[in-house]
Design a protein around this motif. Structure first.
Motif, PDB file in Angstrom:
ATOM      1  N   SER A  45       0.839  -1.190   0.000  1.00  0.00           N
ATOM      2  CA  SER A  45       0.000   0.000   0.000  1.00  0.00           C
ATOM      3  C   SER A  45       0.877   1.245   0.000  1.00  0.00           C
ATOM      4  O   SER A  45       2.023   1.213   0.460  1.00  0.00           O
ATOM      5  CB  SER A  45      -0.873   0.032   1.267  1.00  0.00           C
ATOM      6  OG  SER A  45      -1.514   1.293   1.389  1.00  0.00           O
ATOM      7  N   GLY A  46       0.317   2.332  -0.482  1.00  0.00           N
ATOM      8  CA  GLY A  46       0.970   3.627  -0.345  1.00  0.00           C
ATOM      9  C   GLY A  46       0.496   4.298   0.922  1.00  0.00           C
ATOM     10  O   GLY A  46      -0.072   3.655   1.812  1.00  0.00           O
ATOM     11  N   GLY A  47       0.751   5.580   1.022  1.00  0.00           N
ATOM     12  CA  GLY A  47       0.336   6.330   2.196  1.00  0.00           C
ATOM     13  C   GLY A  47       1.282   6.145   3.368  1.00  0.00           C
ATOM     14  O   GLY A  47       2.295   5.448   3.289  1.00  0.00           O
ATOM     15  N   SER A  48       0.904   6.734   4.509  1.00  0.00           N
ATOM     16  CA  SER A  48       1.797   6.728   5.678  1.00  0.00           C
ATOM     17  C   SER A  48       1.505   5.586   6.655  1.00  0.00           C
ATOM     18  O   SER A  48       2.414   5.110   7.333  1.00  0.00           O
ATOM     19  CB  SER A  48       1.653   8.062   6.413  1.00  0.00           C
ATOM     20  OG  SER A  48       0.278   8.277   6.745  1.00  0.00           O
ATOM     21  N   LEU A 146      -3.657  -2.567   1.953  1.00  0.00           N
ATOM     22  CA  LEU A 146      -4.320  -1.313   1.617  1.00  0.00           C
ATOM     23  C   LEU A 146      -4.409  -0.417   2.846  1.00  0.00           C
ATOM     24  O   LEU A 146      -4.490  -0.917   3.978  1.00  0.00           O
ATOM     25  CB  LEU A 146      -5.750  -1.574   1.113  1.00  0.00           C
ATOM     26  CG  LEU A 146      -5.903  -2.356  -0.185  1.00  0.00           C
ATOM     27  CD1 LEU A 146      -7.357  -2.789  -0.363  1.00  0.00           C
ATOM     28  CD2 LEU A 146      -5.448  -1.525  -1.380  1.00  0.00           C
ATOM     29  N   GLY A 147      -4.453   0.882   2.594  1.00  0.00           N
ATOM     30  CA  GLY A 147      -4.867   1.821   3.622  1.00  0.00           C
ATOM     31  C   GLY A 147      -6.266   2.292   3.231  1.00  0.00           C
ATOM     32  O   GLY A 147      -6.822   1.839   2.225  1.00  0.00           O
ATOM     33  N   MET A 148      -6.824   3.171   4.039  1.00  0.00           N
ATOM     34  CA  MET A 148      -8.112   3.765   3.683  1.00  0.00           C
ATOM     35  C   MET A 148      -8.052   5.263   3.955  1.00  0.00           C
ATOM     36  O   MET A 148      -7.597   5.684   5.027  1.00  0.00           O
ATOM     37  CB  MET A 148      -9.264   3.146   4.501  1.00  0.00           C
ATOM     38  CG  MET A 148     -10.636   3.597   4.015  1.00  0.00           C
ATOM     39  SD  MET A 148     -11.974   3.164   5.162  1.00  0.00           S
ATOM     40  CE  MET A 148     -11.677   4.407   6.424  1.00  0.00           C
ATOM     41  N   GLY A 152     -12.913   7.323   2.580  1.00  0.00           N
ATOM     42  CA  GLY A 152     -13.318   5.953   2.278  1.00  0.00           C
ATOM     43  C   GLY A 152     -12.703   5.389   1.008  1.00  0.00           C
ATOM     44  O   GLY A 152     -13.124   4.335   0.527  1.00  0.00           O
ATOM     45  N   HIS A 153     -11.685   6.060   0.458  1.00  0.00           N
ATOM     46  CA  HIS A 153     -11.009   5.482  -0.724  1.00  0.00           C
ATOM     47  C   HIS A 153     -10.029   4.399  -0.282  1.00  0.00           C
ATOM     48  O   HIS A 153      -9.546   4.389   0.845  1.00  0.00           O
ATOM     49  CB  HIS A 153     -10.313   6.561  -1.557  1.00  0.00           C
ATOM     50  CG  HIS A 153      -8.998   7.037  -1.034  1.00  0.00           C
ATOM     51  ND1 HIS A 153      -8.841   8.202  -0.312  1.00  0.00           N
ATOM     52  CD2 HIS A 153      -7.754   6.509  -1.132  1.00  0.00           C
ATOM     53  CE1 HIS A 153      -7.578   8.368  -0.002  1.00  0.00           C
ATOM     54  NE2 HIS A 153      -6.900   7.351  -0.470  1.00  0.00           N
ATOM     55  N   MET A 154      -9.730   3.514  -1.228  1.00  0.00           N
ATOM     56  CA  MET A 154      -8.664   2.524  -1.029  1.00  0.00           C
ATOM     57  C   MET A 154      -7.828   2.473  -2.291  1.00  0.00           C
ATOM     58  O   MET A 154      -8.359   2.722  -3.394  1.00  0.00           O
ATOM     59  CB  MET A 154      -9.256   1.133  -0.715  1.00  0.00           C
ATOM     60  CG  MET A 154     -10.121   0.582  -1.806  1.00  0.00           C
ATOM     61  SD  MET A 154     -10.698  -1.100  -1.414  1.00  0.00           S
ATOM     62  CE  MET A 154     -11.712  -1.443  -2.853  1.00  0.00           C
ATOM     63  N   ALA A 155      -6.556   2.188  -2.177  1.00  0.00           N
ATOM     64  CA  ALA A 155      -5.610   2.337  -3.290  1.00  0.00           C
ATOM     65  C   ALA A 155      -5.838   3.736  -3.865  1.00  0.00           C
ATOM     66  O   ALA A 155      -5.904   4.704  -3.114  1.00  0.00           O
ATOM     67  CB  ALA A 155      -5.770   1.207  -4.297  1.00  0.00           C
TER      68      ALA A 155
END
Ligand code: 6PG
Length: 250
Positions: A45-48, A146-148, A152-155
């Motif tokens: 997943s991306g994000g922090s 995945l993150g969220m 409420g988005h994912m990816a």
């Protein structure tokens, strides 16, 4: 804790507890995949949120528990930026995990965000080659992390965006108006085809979206992570108390 009629939700104290519990789950999935299939395919997943997990997996305690010589590393999504950009999901994973473990470059399949829209077909060709699948077949990842987002988005499947309606290709490119950002993302049929999906959700700012995703009326244009209700595989949510802070209406 198992929701009687829904995905498995593992309550955690905080982001460190999420990372500790998720690390055990990742190792279990990897070990089973390698034992049963001889290979482990993971989409990061991306994000922090996942960075603490990646760092944990890179420690001496964990790094030998996954056979990285049998692993292929992909990403669930990427920003359309060069690999050395501070925005790059590849760069974040390289710094926190991939540069700290023994893994061959040939097993790291980054999304070439610098190509812009052309990164989508490029990545799709790579996926099909590594999975050894034909044109219309969908890859079956052993694990998609995945993150969220707080919407409420994912990816990079963001609310009311074109990527949500992509149900033929494995990869889509999408412009995210509110971020002024172009992205490349796995599509929901691929995510829902995975044997295992793990979501990491931390923080009070995710609480409202989480409650709607898990308990709200099915409206995936508004809450794309609800698409996981159609997942074929095992879905585990590792969620900390601040993100679970709204009372469940179950
Ligand atoms: C990305 C991610 C994205 C992320 C969520 C949560 O490229 O940013 O793939 O879907 O997982 O936005 O981000 P945080 O973990 O930073 O809250």
């Amino acid at each position: 804790m198992m929701n009687s009629d829904g995905p498995e939700i593992i309550g955690c104290r905080d982001i460190d507890d999420i990372s500790a519990k998720a690390a055990i789950a990742v190792v279990e999935i990897a070990s089973r995949a390698i034992a049963e299939e001889g290979t482990f395919t993971i989409a990061l997943s991306g994000g922090s949120t996942p960075l603490a997990l990646y760092t944990r997996l890179s420690t001496d305690e964990y790094k030998k528990r996954i056979d990285w010589t049998r692993t292929h590393v992909f990403w669930g999504d990427e920003r359309c930026v060069p690999p050395d950009s501070g925005e790059s999901n590849y760069k974040a994973a390289l710094e926190t995990l991939l540069s700290r473990i023994e893994i061959s470059e040939s097993r790291i399949h980054r999304i070439k965000g610098e190509l812009g829209e052309a990164a989508a077909p490029d990545y799709e060709i790579t996926i099909k080659k590594v999975f050894g699948i034909k044109e219309r077949e969908l890859p079956r990842f052993n694990l998609i992390l995945l993150g969220m987002g707080s919407d409420g988005h994912m990816a990079s499947l963001f609310p009311w965006t074109s990527a949500l309606s992509e149900d033929k290709s494995a990869v889509a490119s999408v412009h995210i108006e509110k971020l002024g950002s172009n992205r490349i993302t796995l599509t929901h049929p691929v995510i829902n085809n995975a044997k295992n999906v793990i979501l990491l959700v931390s923080g009070k700012n995710k609480a409202t979206a989480l409650k709607n995703v898990l308990e709200g009326d099915f409206d995936p244009q508004r809450y794309p992570a609800q698409l996981l209700r159609l997942a074929k595989g095992n879905v585990k949510w590792f969620v900390d108390n601040p993100a679970l802070s709204l009372p469940s209406s179950r």
